[in-house]
Motif scaffolding. Sequence first.
Motif, short mmCIF file in Angstrom:
data_model
loop_
_atom_site.label_atom_id
_atom_site.label_comp_id
_atom_site.label_asym_id
_atom_site.label_seq_id
_atom_site.Cartn_x
_atom_site.Cartn_y
_atom_site.Cartn_z
N ALA A 70 0.84 -1.21 0.00
CA ALA A 70 0.00 0.00 0.00
C ALA A 70 0.87 1.25 0.00
O ALA A 70 0.61 2.20 -0.74
N LEU A 71 1.92 1.24 0.81
CA LEU A 71 2.83 2.40 0.85
C LEU A 71 3.50 2.62 -0.50
O LEU A 71 3.63 3.76 -0.95
N LYS A 72 3.90 1.55 -1.14
CA LYS A 72 4.55 1.66 -2.45
C LYS A 72 3.60 2.22 -3.50
O LYS A 72 4.04 2.82 -4.48
N ARG A 73 2.30 2.04 -3.29
CA ARG A 73 1.29 2.60 -4.21
C ARG A 73 0.91 4.02 -3.83
O ARG A 73 -0.01 4.60 -4.41
N GLY A 74 1.59 4.58 -2.81
CA GLY A 74 1.32 5.94 -2.41
C GLY A 74 0.17 6.09 -1.42
O GLY A 74 -0.29 7.20 -1.16
N LYS A 75 -0.29 4.99 -0.85
CA LYS A 75 -1.37 5.01 0.13
C LYS A 75 -0.77 4.98 1.53
O LYS A 75 0.33 4.51 1.74
N ALA A 76 -1.53 5.44 2.48
CA ALA A 76 -1.13 5.36 3.89
C ALA A 76 -1.77 4.14 4.53
O ALA A 76 -2.79 3.63 4.04
N VAL A 77 -1.16 3.67 5.61
CA VAL A 77 -1.78 2.66 6.46
C VAL A 77 -1.86 3.25 7.86
O VAL A 77 -1.05 4.11 8.23
N GLU A 78 -2.85 2.80 8.63
CA GLU A 78 -3.11 3.41 9.92
C GLU A 78 -3.36 2.33 10.97
O GLU A 78 -3.63 1.18 10.64
N CYS A 79 -3.33 2.74 12.23
CA CYS A 79 -3.63 1.84 13.33
C CYS A 79 -4.26 2.64 14.46
O CYS A 79 -3.72 3.66 14.89
N PHE A 80 -5.40 2.16 14.95
CA PHE A 80 -6.05 2.76 16.11
C PHE A 80 -5.38 2.20 17.35
O PHE A 80 -5.25 0.98 17.51
N LEU A 81 -4.93 3.07 18.24
CA LEU A 81 -4.17 2.64 19.42
C LEU A 81 -4.98 2.66 20.71
O LEU A 81 -4.57 2.06 21.69
N GLY A 82 -6.13 3.33 20.72
CA GLY A 82 -6.97 3.33 21.91
C GLY A 82 -7.10 4.69 22.55
O GLY A 82 -6.73 5.71 21.99
#
Length: 127
Positions: A14-26
């Motif tokens: 996803a990063l290589k395609r220019g997209k971000a990834v996310e994570c909810f931490l609480g």
Amino acid sequence: MSRRYLNLQEAESALKRGKAVECFLGGCERYGRAGIQWLSVRGPKSEIDVSVYETADLGDESFLNIYEFGPLDPDLELEDANEVKSFTSFGQAIEFIEQRFAGSSERLLNEFMIQDEYADYISRGRK
């Protein structure tokens, strides 16, 4: 039933395609205010950026757009992260994430899917 979380290979792709990834931490509390903490990983540039956000917890079942809640820190603007760390590789970024937020690399999501995680957090009584 669809799968929510990305494996590390999918996240890197996803990063290589220019997209971000996310994570909810609480949940978190800062400056005497209830908030939520989440992170975003962005690339591909010469660096991979990991941004950690602490935003106000203003949502409910009908309003889940955490991007509009605003930071807990009064000195930050709406889209400012509390912390940004840059790494030369995806592996280094994941290592940082795991050291700082153990287990979170197993809960990476495609960008904008974090609102589903927030909805689950609300439905669990913000736990």
